[in-house]
Design a protein around this motif. Structure first.
Motif, short mmCIF file in Angstrom:
data_model
loop_
_atom_site.label_atom_id
_atom_site.label_comp_id
_atom_site.label_asym_id
_atom_site.label_seq_id
_atom_site.Cartn_x
_atom_site.Cartn_y
_atom_site.Cartn_z
N MET A 268 12.12 -9.86 2.03
CA MET A 268 12.40 -10.27 0.68
C MET A 268 11.13 -10.62 -0.08
SD MET A 268 15.88 -12.63 1.05
CE MET A 268 15.40 -13.65 -0.28
N SER A 269 10.02 -10.72 0.60
CA SER A 269 8.78 -11.14 -0.06
C SER A 269 7.94 -9.97 -0.58
CB SER A 269 7.95 -12.00 0.89
OG SER A 269 7.55 -11.25 2.01
N ASP A 270 8.35 -8.74 -0.27
CA ASP A 270 7.58 -7.57 -0.68
C ASP A 270 7.87 -7.18 -2.13
OD1 ASP A 270 6.59 -7.40 1.89
OD2 ASP A 270 8.02 -5.86 2.50
N ASP A 271 6.88 -6.57 -2.76
CA ASP A 271 7.06 -6.08 -4.14
C ASP A 271 8.19 -5.06 -4.24
OD1 ASP A 271 5.07 -7.61 -5.31
OD2 ASP A 271 3.53 -6.07 -5.05
N ASP A 272 8.34 -4.24 -3.19
CA ASP A 272 9.33 -3.17 -3.24
C ASP A 272 10.63 -3.50 -2.49
OD1 ASP A 272 8.26 -3.08 -0.69
OD2 ASP A 272 7.88 -0.93 -0.70
N TYR A 273 10.94 -4.78 -2.34
CA TYR A 273 12.17 -5.20 -1.68
C TYR A 273 13.38 -4.60 -2.41
CZ TYR A 273 15.98 -8.21 -0.17
OH TYR A 273 17.18 -8.69 0.30
N PRO A 274 14.28 -3.93 -1.70
CA PRO A 274 15.41 -3.25 -2.37
C PRO A 274 16.51 -4.17 -2.90
CG PRO A 274 15.55 -2.95 -0.01
CD PRO A 274 14.24 -3.64 -0.27
N GLY A 275 16.46 -5.46 -2.60
CA GLY A 275 17.49 -6.37 -3.06
C GLY A 275 17.21 -7.03 -4.40
N VAL A 276 16.21 -6.51 -5.13
CA VAL A 276 15.91 -7.07 -6.46
C VAL A 276 17.04 -6.70 -7.42
CG1 VAL A 276 14.31 -7.05 -8.41
CG2 VAL A 276 13.42 -6.98 -6.08
N LEU A 277 17.60 -7.72 -8.06
CA LEU A 277 18.69 -7.51 -9.01
C LEU A 277 18.21 -7.53 -10.45
CD1 LEU A 277 21.26 -9.87 -7.30
CD2 LEU A 277 21.18 -7.37 -7.15
N ARG A 278 17.29 -8.44 -10.76
CA ARG A 278 16.78 -8.59 -12.12
C ARG A 278 15.31 -9.00 -12.07
NH1 ARG A 278 21.49 -7.09 -12.90
NH2 ARG A 278 22.96 -7.94 -14.38
N LEU A 279 14.49 -8.38 -12.90
CA LEU A 279 13.13 -8.85 -13.15
C LEU A 279 13.19 -9.73 -14.38
CD1 LEU A 279 11.06 -5.59 -12.58
CD2 LEU A 279 11.16 -7.60 -11.10
N LEU A 280 12.80 -10.97 -14.24
CA LEU A 280 12.88 -11.91 -15.34
C LEU A 280 11.58 -11.95 -16.13
CD1 LEU A 280 14.65 -14.70 -13.31
CD2 LEU A 280 15.71 -13.01 -14.80
N SER A 281 10.47 -11.65 -15.47
CA SER A 281 9.14 -11.59 -16.08
C SER A 281 8.23 -10.92 -15.06
CB SER A 281 8.63 -12.99 -16.42
OG SER A 281 8.40 -13.74 -15.24
N ASN A 282 6.95 -10.88 -15.34
CA ASN A 282 6.00 -10.28 -14.39
C ASN A 282 5.90 -11.06 -13.09
OD1 ASN A 282 5.36 -8.15 -16.08
ND2 ASN A 282 3.61 -9.22 -16.98
#
Length: 98
Positions: free
Chosen positions: A1-15
């Motif tokens: 879950m700590s990787d930039d390319d983790y597939p469980g990202v649901l929303r990017l809120l900011s950079n």
């Protein structure tokens, strides 16, 4: 879950902020991008329900409630493909061990 390319990202809120679901589909996590010793990774606090995450974090993260609109309260429903892929890997591992 700590990787930039983790597939469980649901929303990017900011950079440097994102909302993810864990691989088991049991928790949401609000993560912040952390820099330490020349490395970057995502770290944060997790919650069993989206409503709890919003209640505890909305006053600290601008736009969080709006960004979460449309997501289910139960994290198991947020990324079913991720949980299915995880289960497939677990099943293959168990089959190979038996």
């Amino acid at each position: 879950m700590s990787d930039d390319d983790y597939p469980g990202v649901l929303r990017l809120l900011s950079n440097d902020r994102r909302l993810v679901v864990n691989p088991a589909g049991t928790r949401y996590a609000l993560q912040k991008l952390v820099q330490a010793d020349g490395c970057s990774f995502w770290s944060g606090t997790s919650y069993a329900r989206l409503s709890t995450l919003i209640a505890k974090q909305a006053d600290k993260v601008e736009g969080l409630a709006d960004a979460c609109e449309g997501l289910p309260d139960d994290p198991a429903l947020a990324a079913p493909d991720l949980q299915a892929a995880r289960q497939s890997v677990l099943d293959a591992f168990v089959s190979g061990v038996s």
